[in-house]
Design a protein around this motif. Structure first.
Motif, short mmCIF file in Angstrom:
data_model
loop_
_atom_site.label_atom_id
_atom_site.label_comp_id
_atom_site.label_asym_id
_atom_site.label_seq_id
_atom_site.Cartn_x
_atom_site.Cartn_y
_atom_site.Cartn_z
N GLY A 26 -8.83 -8.10 -0.90
CA GLY A 26 -10.02 -7.30 -1.17
C GLY A 26 -11.14 -7.55 -0.20
O GLY A 26 -11.80 -8.59 -0.23
N GLN A 49 -4.85 -11.42 2.41
CA GLN A 49 -4.28 -10.10 2.66
C GLN A 49 -5.34 -9.16 3.24
O GLN A 49 -6.50 -9.20 2.82
N VAL A 50 -4.89 -8.34 4.15
CA VAL A 50 -5.79 -7.36 4.78
C VAL A 50 -5.13 -5.99 4.64
O VAL A 50 -4.14 -5.71 5.31
N MET A 103 0.85 -1.20 0.00
CA MET A 103 0.00 0.00 0.00
C MET A 103 0.88 1.24 0.00
O MET A 103 1.55 1.54 1.00
N SER A 163 -5.54 -9.75 -7.80
CA SER A 163 -6.35 -8.54 -7.65
C SER A 163 -7.13 -8.36 -8.94
O SER A 163 -7.26 -9.30 -9.74
C1 LIG Z 1 -3.68 3.48 0.47
C2 LIG Z 1 -3.58 2.32 -0.48
C3 LIG Z 1 -2.43 2.17 -1.25
C4 LIG Z 1 -2.29 1.08 -2.12
N1 LIG Z 1 -1.11 0.90 -2.80
C5 LIG Z 1 -0.91 -0.24 -3.51
C6 LIG Z 1 0.37 -0.55 -4.02
O1 LIG Z 1 1.36 0.13 -3.78
N2 LIG Z 1 0.47 -1.67 -4.79
C7 LIG Z 1 -0.60 -2.50 -5.02
O2 LIG Z 1 -0.45 -3.49 -5.72
N3 LIG Z 1 -1.80 -2.25 -4.48
C8 LIG Z 1 -1.97 -1.16 -3.71
N4 LIG Z 1 -3.18 -0.96 -3.08
C9 LIG Z 1 -4.20 -2.01 -3.15
C10 LIG Z 1 -4.08 -2.95 -1.93
O3 LIG Z 1 -2.88 -3.70 -1.97
C11 LIG Z 1 -5.26 -3.94 -1.85
O4 LIG Z 1 -5.22 -4.75 -2.99
C12 LIG Z 1 -6.60 -3.23 -1.78
O5 LIG Z 1 -6.57 -2.21 -0.79
C13 LIG Z 1 -7.75 -4.20 -1.46
O6 LIG Z 1 -7.56 -4.83 -0.22
P1 LIG Z 1 -8.38 -4.35 1.12
O7 LIG Z 1 -9.82 -4.39 0.79
O8 LIG Z 1 -7.96 -5.32 2.17
O9 LIG Z 1 -7.92 -2.94 1.42
C14 LIG Z 1 -3.35 0.14 -2.24
C15 LIG Z 1 -4.50 0.32 -1.49
C16 LIG Z 1 -4.63 1.37 -0.59
C17 LIG Z 1 -5.86 1.49 0.24
#
Ligand SMILES: Cc1cc2nc3c(=O)[nH]c(=O)nc-3n(C[C@H](O)[C@H](O)[C@H](O)COP(=O)(O)O)c2cc1C
Length: 340
Positions: free
Chosen positions: A286, A307-308, A24, A247
């Motif tokens: 997700g 993953q969270v 992230m 993803s």
């Molecule tokens: C603030 C933020 C930054 C993110 N940056 C990246 C990143 O650098 N690379 C990536 O593959 N996904 C990135 N994502 C996507 C997350 O890795 C993840 O796939 C997405 O948040 C869904 O998971 P969640 O519902 O648990 O948040 C980002 C998401 C957020 C919220």
């Protein structure tokens, strides 16, 4: 029966549980030099203290113009290695393992004066039109990935994730919507991604796993679906990808055509299909921040790791609380026991 707190081993990566912090972006490199700072240190180490089994450092780019913004991490210089080593060592000392996502934003490099891409097609009407890389430059880009991976290995990471998702450079190459090239990198849409994987593997220790993050579906009209992503993932597996991090989307605006909505576990069916079709370990991501749901994804063998993301932005101790809720063995550090 496996559960969220079962151990997991792939190659030399031994995890104490199945909970992963996904990459992230923190957009927090105030000096714009790509070097991790105190924010990054605290951000990652606190999730290790919070019981997370495996942490993946945010998108870290192979050249300055490969960043989404100038505030992103980079690994195009040896000077960027020591700050990452410090994070790796601290995360290890708190019992977690750590990987890093190596990337290039391509046409989604917002601060680049002239972004580069497979073809000169802008992301949307508000984005700069990228310059199409020459064939020689594409080969040079593979070398930039190679050197960034070399530095990540020097920094001591346990695994490397290659960012092939969310509409960034590798995704742009394997998507027919963004790759209109007539050279070898257009005739074979997976050639660039495969060469990146092969270059990365050549730099990695033999027993170190390579994780490939993919968008298993596009959400723009005419975009590819799961059948196509199974096909290109097979090519990436043959090139050396050991684990798939599944993803979706990112090639178009969030409200894009065909997007299924972001209800709980919305991407898990995609992870399961990649797992079944390729017989590879997969990481699901997700809206999996309900521990009962996350545990079910592992128990039902839909994914090997969960993953969270945003759940861990809200709560660095997500894993400790999940263990308590699921009544797994007490993993709370003794200093924090009074809080649980
Ligand atoms: C603030 C933020 C930054 C993110 N940056 C990246 C990143 O650098 N690379 C990536 O593959 N996904 C990135 N994502 C996507 C997350 O890795 C993840 O796939 C997405 O948040 C869904 O998971 P969640 O519902 O648990 O948040 C980002 C998401 C957020 C919220």
């Amino acid at each position: 029966m496996q559960n969220l707190f079962s151990t997991y081993k792939i190659k030399n990566l031994e995890l104490k549980n199945r909970v992963v912090m996904p990459p992230m972006c923190q957009y927090s490199v105030e000096k714009k030099d790509g070097i991790a700072n105190d924010w990054h240190y605290l951000h990652y180490v606190s999730r290790a203290v919070g019981g997370t089994g495996f942490i993946i450092v945010e998108m870290t780019d192979v050249e300055p113009d490969g960043r989404i913004t100038d505030y992103d991490l980079g690994l195009w210089s040896d000077e960027q290695v020591p700050a990452l080593t410090k994070i790796v060592e601290a995360v290890h000392s708190h019992g977690a393992k750590i990987g890093i996502q190596i990337a290039h934003a391509g046409r989604k490099a917002e601060d680049a004066a002239e972004p580069v891409a497979p073809s000169a097609i802008p992301f949307d009407e508000n984005s700069k039109t990228p310059r199409a890389l020459t064939t020689e430059e594409v080969k040079g880009m593979v070398e930039k990935f190679r050197l960034a991976v070399r530095r990540a290995v020097q920094a001591g990471f346990d695994a490397i994730e290659i960012h092939g998702a969310h509409g960034y450079l590798i995704h742009q190459f394997h998507s027919p919507l963004t790759n209109k090239r007539d050279d070898e990198y257009g005739q074979d849409l997976t050639k660039f991604g495969r060469e990146v994987i092969e270059a990365a593997k050549a730099e990695m220790l033999a027993d170190m796993p390579l994780i490939m993050r993919i968008s298993a579906r596009e959400y723009v009209e005419g975009g590819y679906g799961i059948e196509e992503s199974i096909e290109f993932s097979k090519a990436y597996k043959d090139a050396g990808a050991d684990v798939f991090d599944v993803s979706s989307g990112g090639e178009g605006q969030i409200a894009a055509w065909g997007r299924p909505g972001t209800h709980a576990a919305y991407q898990v069916p995609l992870a399961r299909q990649i797992k079944e079709a390729l017989q590879v370990p997969v990481m699901a991501v997700g809206r999996l921040d309900d521990p009962i749901l996350a545990n079910a994804v592992i128990g039902n063998e839909e994914a090997d790791l969960v993953q969270v993301g945003r759940g861990m932005l809200r709560n660095p101790y997500w894993t400790l609380e999940a263990a308590k809720q699921l009544r797994k063995e007490n993993i709370v550090p003794k200093q924090y026991e009074a809080g649980f």
